[in-house]
Design a protein around this motif. Structure first.
Motif, mmCIF file in Angstrom:
data_model
loop_
_atom_site.group_PDB
_atom_site.id
_atom_site.type_symbol
_atom_site.label_atom_id
_atom_site.label_comp_id
_atom_site.label_asym_id
_atom_site.label_seq_id
_atom_site.Cartn_x
_atom_site.Cartn_y
_atom_site.Cartn_z
ATOM 1 N N HIS A 105 9.184 -23.201 24.474
ATOM 2 C CA HIS A 105 10.416 -23.960 24.352
ATOM 3 C C HIS A 105 10.109 -25.068 23.358
ATOM 4 O O HIS A 105 9.301 -25.944 23.626
ATOM 5 C CB HIS A 105 10.835 -24.556 25.702
ATOM 6 N N GLU A 139 7.873 -21.567 33.432
ATOM 7 C CA GLU A 139 7.701 -22.875 32.794
ATOM 8 C C GLU A 139 6.980 -23.841 33.736
ATOM 9 O O GLU A 139 7.040 -23.679 34.948
ATOM 10 C CB GLU A 139 9.118 -23.400 32.484
ATOM 11 N N TRP A 183 12.535 -22.075 35.282
ATOM 12 C CA TRP A 183 12.053 -23.450 35.349
ATOM 13 C C TRP A 183 12.465 -24.006 36.702
ATOM 14 O O TRP A 183 13.618 -23.844 37.120
ATOM 15 C CB TRP A 183 12.632 -24.332 34.242
ATOM 16 N N ASP A 234 6.675 -25.308 27.234
ATOM 17 C CA ASP A 234 7.705 -26.180 26.678
ATOM 18 C C ASP A 234 6.957 -27.363 26.081
ATOM 19 O O ASP A 234 6.250 -28.086 26.788
ATOM 20 C CB ASP A 234 8.660 -26.620 27.801
ATOM 21 N N LYS A 243 6.021 -28.271 34.230
ATOM 22 C CA LYS A 243 6.429 -29.615 33.802
ATOM 23 C C LYS A 243 5.764 -30.621 34.732
ATOM 24 O O LYS A 243 5.792 -30.431 35.942
ATOM 25 C CB LYS A 243 7.962 -29.706 33.883
ATOM 26 N N ASP A 261 10.133 -35.902 28.970
ATOM 27 C CA ASP A 261 10.849 -34.682 28.591
ATOM 28 C C ASP A 261 12.073 -35.067 27.767
ATOM 29 O O ASP A 261 13.198 -34.949 28.221
ATOM 30 C CB ASP A 261 11.247 -33.947 29.877
ATOM 31 N N TRP A 309 25.911 -21.895 33.740
ATOM 32 C CA TRP A 309 26.736 -22.574 32.742
ATOM 33 C C TRP A 309 27.439 -21.585 31.806
ATOM 34 O O TRP A 309 28.426 -21.943 31.173
ATOM 35 C CB TRP A 309 25.870 -23.543 31.914
ATOM 36 N N PHE A 345 18.403 -25.503 40.417
ATOM 37 C CA PHE A 345 18.217 -26.944 40.615
ATOM 38 C C PHE A 345 19.515 -27.714 40.800
ATOM 39 O O PHE A 345 19.503 -28.887 41.096
ATOM 40 C CB PHE A 345 17.460 -27.532 39.414
ATOM 41 N N HIS A 360 22.167 -19.871 30.066
ATOM 42 C CA HIS A 360 21.887 -20.490 31.357
ATOM 43 C C HIS A 360 22.912 -19.922 32.320
ATOM 44 O O HIS A 360 24.118 -20.062 32.081
ATOM 45 C CB HIS A 360 22.035 -22.008 31.248
ATOM 46 N N ASP A 369 14.514 -25.474 23.033
ATOM 47 C CA ASP A 369 15.102 -26.069 24.234
ATOM 48 C C ASP A 369 15.371 -27.541 23.925
ATOM 49 O O ASP A 369 14.567 -28.408 24.214
ATOM 50 C CB ASP A 369 14.153 -25.927 25.436
ATOM 51 N N HIS A 378 6.824 -30.714 27.806
ATOM 52 C CA HIS A 378 6.433 -30.822 29.215
ATOM 53 C C HIS A 378 4.943 -31.089 29.410
ATOM 54 O O HIS A 378 4.244 -30.337 30.086
ATOM 55 C CB HIS A 378 6.827 -29.547 29.961
#
Ligand code: RM4
Ligand code: MN
Ligand code: MN
Length: 395
Positions: A241, A179, A139, A214, A181, A249, A66, A96, A63, A287, A217
């Motif tokens: 995922h 992705e 995503w 995913d 969701k 989720d 991160w 996000f 990610h 995930d 999702h």
């Protein structure tokens, strides 16, 4: 048939998520673990351990915000991974978290913020080129919380524009995974809410854009294997995922709630392979982030579950099934699936694992290794030295 089924396990290479080894939680709080990864090197070390025990997890998803700091160049991060015997897999953009994205990223009404989101995505694509990763994953948290908040159709067009721009920058070997969701964090409308929207945006962006499913999702009653079958038939399934869910989720361990669902998804893939003469090029990625379970054990459990269900689905007697389908023998057809699902494949899995030189039960092997205890002691000490006081509060 058995040999072929066992051999198909070679194709199930499962990517581990770097974030699954760190302390993560719900929006209400985190429960900290002594052995959780402190930094990216720890995440690769833990992923490397899982790969050594299972022989099927050669890559780690990262990610961007991160796992990479601005002061650290991409190649040095890739070198840390390589030292642990793993490679960097999918590059996950982070569109996000920053304050600017309050009203969205690619869908934001402000062109300057859309530009910032695009630039971040292009940086991720470049990062992929630098570290030799061919998967770029998107995503989006984008959406609105209230009717009237923004123009839904205009937002769709902003997405088309942004995704086309991303696609233009992909190298020949790079695939862009999109992705979807249904809701959360947006509670009124989500810009990419289902597989159809993802499919349309991918088609619009270009041939290297594919849908990412995913498993968590979807709305509770959704028939996920049907989505998988359709995407396979359209050559638009880019990857998975893996996780399970009970309500939304939830990021629970794969197969913990509904293993039959995962079996049915794998069955679609094996059926495709038999009918089309080969397995599709799909990225299988986990995930999950475990707030309560020990992280490495949960990851090993996930991998073992995936292999178990994959192998069971490979054992479906497809020629018998075809016959029953033709004659409308519904009970018998269904029982072909159930028989495979109920088959104990422990011995076959053990056979495959011994061929790969790993223990027949990787979870037991992990527990016997003492790795968990060692890292717990070392990381508690290192946190102290670094002065890290983990904050676990929601507000
Ligand atoms: C989402 C989604 C993405 C992940 C983010 C953080 O729910 O599953 O894959 O990157 O969470
Ligand atoms: Mn996901
Ligand atoms: Mn998710």
């Amino acid at each position: 048939m058995k040999e072929q089924a066992v051999a198909s396990l070679d194709l199930l290479r499962i990517e581990l998520p770097s974030w699954g080894f760190a302390d993560t939680g719900t929006r209400f709080g985190k429960f900290l673990q002594d052995g959780s990864a402190i930094d990216t090197a720890d995440k690769f070390a833990d992923a490397g351990m899982v790969n050594r025990l299972t022989a099927c997890c050669p890559t780690v998803a990262v990610h961007v915000l991160w796992d990479f700091s601005e002061s650290q160049d991409a190649e040095s991060v890739a070198a840390i991974a390589a030292k642990q015997g793993v490679a960097i897999g999918s590059i996950n953009a982070n569109l996000f978290q920053d304050q600017e994205y309050k009203l969205g990223s690619f869908g934001n009404p402000d062109a300057a913020i859309r530009e910032q989101a695009l630039q971040h995505s292009l940086d991720c694509i470049q990062l992929g080129k630098d570290v030799g990763s061919d998967l770029f994953t998107l995503w989006f948290a984008d959406g609105t919380n209230y009717p009237g908040q923004d123009n839904i159709r205009a937002r769709k067009r902003r997405f088309q524009e942004g995704l086309r721009a991303c696609h233009e920058h992909l190298a020949e070997n790079q695939i862009m995974l999109l992705e979807y969701k249904p809701f959360e964090p947006a509670f009124y409308h989500t810009d990419i809410a289902d597989w159809g929207m993802s499919y349309l945006l991918c088609k619009d962006a270009g041939p290297q854009a594919k849908v990412l499913v995913d498993t968590g999702h979807h709305y509770a009653a959704q028939n996920i294997e049907q989505i998988v079958a359709w995407l396979l038939d359209e050559q638009m399934l880019g990857g998975f995922h893996f996780n399970d869910r009970r309500y939304a989720d939830d990021d629970l361990t794969l197969g913990s709630i509904d293993p039959y669902q995962i079996f049915r998804i794998f069955n679609e893939i094996h059926t495709y392979a038999e009918e089309e003469g080969g397995y599709p090029d799909i990225a299988y990625m986990i995930d999950q982030s475990h707030n309560l379970k020990p992280k490495i054990e949960a990851m090993i459990q996930t991998v073992m579950t995936a292999q178990d269900l994959w192998l069971k689905a490979a054992l479906v007697d497809r020629s018998a099934l075809k016959g029953y389908q033709r004659s409308g023998a519904i009970v018998d057809a269904e029982n072909v699936l159930k028989t495979a699902f109920n088959t104990n494949v422990d011995d076959l899995l053990g056979q495959w694992r011994s061929e790969k030189g790993v223990a027949s039960n990787p979870l037991d092997a992990y527990r016997e290794s003492g790795y968990g205890e060692t890292i717990a002691v070392e990381r508690v000490q290192r946190r102290k030295e670094l002065g890290i006081q983990a904050g676990a509060a929601y507000a």
